[in-house]
Design a protein around this motif. Structure first.
Motif, PDB file in Angstrom:
ATOM      1  N   HIS A 168     -60.932 -35.817  19.594  1.00  0.00           N
ATOM      2  CA  HIS A 168     -61.463 -34.463  19.774  1.00  0.00           C
ATOM      3  C   HIS A 168     -62.035 -34.007  18.435  1.00  0.00           C
ATOM      4  CE1 HIS A 168     -61.560 -30.098  20.587  1.00  0.00           C
ATOM      5  NE2 HIS A 168     -61.513 -30.421  21.870  1.00  0.00           N
ATOM      6  N   PRO A 169     -63.136 -33.220  18.456  1.00  0.00           N
ATOM      7  CA  PRO A 169     -63.670 -32.716  17.183  1.00  0.00           C
ATOM      8  C   PRO A 169     -62.638 -31.971  16.344  1.00  0.00           C
ATOM      9  CG  PRO A 169     -65.267 -32.368  18.939  1.00  0.00           C
ATOM     10  CD  PRO A 169     -64.009 -32.875  19.595  1.00  0.00           C
ATOM     11  N   THR A 253     -48.636 -30.518  21.858  1.00  0.00           N
ATOM     12  CA  THR A 253     -49.420 -30.853  20.669  1.00  0.00           C
ATOM     13  C   THR A 253     -50.849 -31.228  21.044  1.00  0.00           C
ATOM     14  OG1 THR A 253     -47.469 -31.591  19.444  1.00  0.00           O
ATOM     15  CG2 THR A 253     -49.588 -32.471  18.735  1.00  0.00           C
ATOM     16  N   VAL A 254     -50.991 -32.051  22.079  1.00  0.00           N
ATOM     17  CA  VAL A 254     -52.320 -32.460  22.537  1.00  0.00           C
ATOM     18  C   VAL A 254     -53.068 -31.263  23.115  1.00  0.00           C
ATOM     19  CG1 VAL A 254     -53.575 -33.988  24.107  1.00  0.00           C
ATOM     20  CG2 VAL A 254     -51.494 -34.802  22.971  1.00  0.00           C
ATOM     21  N   LYS A 258     -56.885 -28.722  21.546  1.00  0.00           N
ATOM     22  CA  LYS A 258     -58.107 -28.324  22.225  1.00  0.00           C
ATOM     23  C   LYS A 258     -58.341 -26.811  22.204  1.00  0.00           C
ATOM     24  CE  LYS A 258     -57.828 -32.399  25.178  1.00  0.00           C
ATOM     25  NZ  LYS A 258     -57.752 -32.940  26.563  1.00  0.00           N
ATOM     26  N   GLN A 259     -57.412 -26.061  21.600  1.00  0.00           N
ATOM     27  CA  GLN A 259     -57.592 -24.624  21.468  1.00  0.00           C
ATOM     28  C   GLN A 259     -58.446 -24.309  20.233  1.00  0.00           C
ATOM     29  OE1 GLN A 259     -56.263 -22.387  23.919  1.00  0.00           O
ATOM     30  NE2 GLN A 259     -56.084 -24.427  24.843  1.00  0.00           N
ATOM     31  N   ARG A 260     -58.980 -23.108  20.177  1.00  0.00           N
ATOM     32  CA  ARG A 260     -59.815 -22.709  19.050  1.00  0.00           C
ATOM     33  C   ARG A 260     -59.056 -22.865  17.732  1.00  0.00           C
ATOM     34  NH1 ARG A 260     -61.250 -17.702  16.525  1.00  0.00           N
ATOM     35  NH2 ARG A 260     -59.987 -16.496  18.014  1.00  0.00           N
ATOM     36  N   GLU A 261     -59.664 -23.581  16.820  1.00  0.00           N
ATOM     37  CA  GLU A 261     -59.112 -23.874  15.492  1.00  0.00           C
ATOM     38  C   GLU A 261     -57.829 -24.696  15.538  1.00  0.00           C
ATOM     39  OE1 GLU A 261     -58.956 -20.609  12.747  1.00  0.00           O
ATOM     40  OE2 GLU A 261     -60.804 -19.715  13.526  1.00  0.00           O
ATOM     41  N   ALA A 262     -57.431 -25.143  16.724  1.00  0.00           N
ATOM     42  CA  ALA A 262     -56.258 -26.013  16.869  1.00  0.00           C
ATOM     43  C   ALA A 262     -55.028 -25.443  16.173  1.00  0.00           C
ATOM     44  CB  ALA A 262     -56.560 -27.420  16.353  1.00  0.00           C
ATOM     45  N   ARG A 362     -49.483 -26.293  14.067  1.00  0.00           N
ATOM     46  CA  ARG A 362     -50.678 -27.122  14.142  1.00  0.00           C
ATOM     47  C   ARG A 362     -50.287 -28.471  14.730  1.00  0.00           C
ATOM     48  NH1 ARG A 362     -54.643 -27.989   9.488  1.00  0.00           N
ATOM     49  NH2 ARG A 362     -55.902 -28.403  11.329  1.00  0.00           N
ATOM     50  N   PRO A 363     -51.233 -29.183  15.381  1.00  0.00           N
ATOM     51  CA  PRO A 363     -50.918 -30.528  15.871  1.00  0.00           C
ATOM     52  C   PRO A 363     -50.828 -31.515  14.716  1.00  0.00           C
ATOM     53  CG  PRO A 363     -52.929 -29.625  16.897  1.00  0.00           C
ATOM     54  CD  PRO A 363     -52.605 -28.777  15.723  1.00  0.00           C
TER      55      PRO A 363
END
Length: 432
Positions: A168-169, A253-254, A258-262, A362-363
């Motif tokens: 993911h980006p 965590t995964v 994918k949420q904004r700013e992770a 954070r992840p």
């Protein structure tokens, strides 16, 4: 874990083995302590429904013999205990096991460990892999020819570009909980020989970590992991719940990635602190106050005396405080009427016993799930789903077993490492 296990087992069968390692023997396994997985194929399929069922069956049927193999090397293996609610596993001296494997290789005539060293490319002749070209810091590259070549380089969790393009980006700058030298070498080598990557979007194994903390030692990662998050609620920057937290922090965590700013907030209360933060996440481990430890290390963390205080989030954190407060009020109301959104599988008790503990998460990534697709004999598959002769993969270099869910990394590496060694032995017999 996979490479050492395969090499040590093969030497016990009289095979000649060369093990090539870039950095340190054992990789991620050096920092683990439990060998565990689901107790049955049915339980594994329920936990990881999108994984390859053939690989699932191989993992379960191979688990007990693999644990017996560990014991056979004189390594202490504790009785089985529950792990992650659905699993069963054994606390083991992993460092002793890795050392026993190393000694088995070094003491076997004709066998060798090249450290440091790495494969520049595989030798491919007539569609079959015949070994590899190896480079070391001290000399010119040289060839090692072999009947079978096992890729067990630990996946690509430490490769920023691959995390960004294949996961993911938002994965570009997430903390790496795993060893820093697993940069996708096995994937590169296997694909160049015709191996196929997959499954797409399988995810990764990781945990929620406190933000703004500098992790200076390997022990920091397990010591500061927010295992208690599955009992609290997790909200994103907009102050909204977006996942069933009780699925486990390795899955949330995964989802958080994918949420904004992770990044997001884990909110707990005094009940959760007493029952989960202050008690070990796996039986037999030492308990610590993870919230307090993270706070003292500079994490974005706060204690609220009542729910109303949640509205006054520090502006520099960037959260909608009113929405955060409302998310907890909504959750507690849903506890009363059962109308959860997202739903919760367990621990549906209200979070209403002050004080309230808030920590930004954070992840963090430990290893990747996608890799070279293999069959249940650990043979790498080509674009037609046919095994590439002479090429094997195990551990995090192999994909297909775990897809957006997880049931034990050491077990998978151990079982499929041993399976790869057996496949190589069978191939040696067939071509002798």
């Amino acid at each position: 874990m996979a490479g050492l296990s395969a090499a040590a087992w093969a030497t016990r069968q009289g095979q000649t083995v060369v093990l090539v390692e870039r950095a340190e023997l054992g990789g991620n396994a050096r920092h683990a302590g439990f060998i565990w997985t689901a107790p049955s194929v049915e339980a594994l399929r329920e936990a990881v429904p999108e994984g390859d069922p053939r690989l699932a069956e191989r993992l379960i049927e191979g688990f007990a013999p693999a644990v017996d193999w560990v014991r056979s090397l004189g390594v202490e293996v504790q009785p089985a205990v529950p792990v992650l609610r659905f699993g069963r596993g054994h606390q083991t001296s992993i460092l002793n096991y890795l050392r026993a494997c190393e000694l088995a290789i070094r003491e076997s005539p004709g066998c060798e460990i090249i450290l440091p060293g790495e494969a520049e490319r595989l030798l491919v002749e007539d569609g079959a892999v015949r070994g590899a070209v190896i480079a070391t810091p001290s000399g010119e590259p040289f060839e090692i020819r072999a009947g079978s070549t096992l890729l067990a380089t630990g996946g690509f969790h430490a490769a920023r570009e691959l995390r960004t393009t294949l996961i993911h980006p938002n994965a570009a700058d997430i903390p790496v909980r795993g060893v820093p030298h697993n940069r996708g070498d096995g994937l590169r080598l296997g694909r160049a020989a015709g191996g196929q990557y997959g499954p797409d979007d399988a995810g990764f194994y990781g945990h929620l970590l406190p933000s703004e903390v500098e992790f200076t030692e390997d022990e920091d990662f397990p010591a500061l992991t927010l295992f208690h998050s599955e009992h609290g609620i997790l909200v994103n920057l907009e102050g909204k719940r977006f996942v069933d937290e009780t699925a486990g922090d390795h899955l949330t965590t995964v989802a958080l990635l994918k949420q904004r700013e992770a990044r997001g907030l884990v909110i707990s209360d005094e009940r959760i602190r007493e029952d989960w933060i202050l008690r070990p996440y796996v039986e037999g481990l030492r308990a610590t106050d993870r919230f307090d430890d993270a706070y003292r290390r500079g994490a974005r963390a706060a204690v609220a005396g009542d729910i109303d205080e949640l509205e006054h989030m520090p502006p520099e954190w960037g959260y909608d405080g009113a929405a955060v407060k409302q998310a907890l009020l909504d959750y507690n109301r849903q506890c009363a009427d059962g109308s959860f959104g997202p739903p919760r599988k367990f621990d549906t008790a209200p979070i209403d016993r002050p004080p309230f503990y808030v920590i930004e998460a954070r992840p963090g990534i430990t290893f990747t799930f996608s890799g070279l697709l293999i069959d249940d004999d650990a043979r790498v598959l080509d674009s037609e789903q046919r095994p590439i002769p002479g090429l094997l993969a195990a551990g995090a270099d192999a994909g297909g077993l775990y897809v957006r869910a997880y049931a034990g990394g050491l077990a998978a590496a151990l079982v499929f490492g041993l399976r790869a060694a057996r496949t190589a032995l069978e191939r040696a017999g067939a071509t002798a």
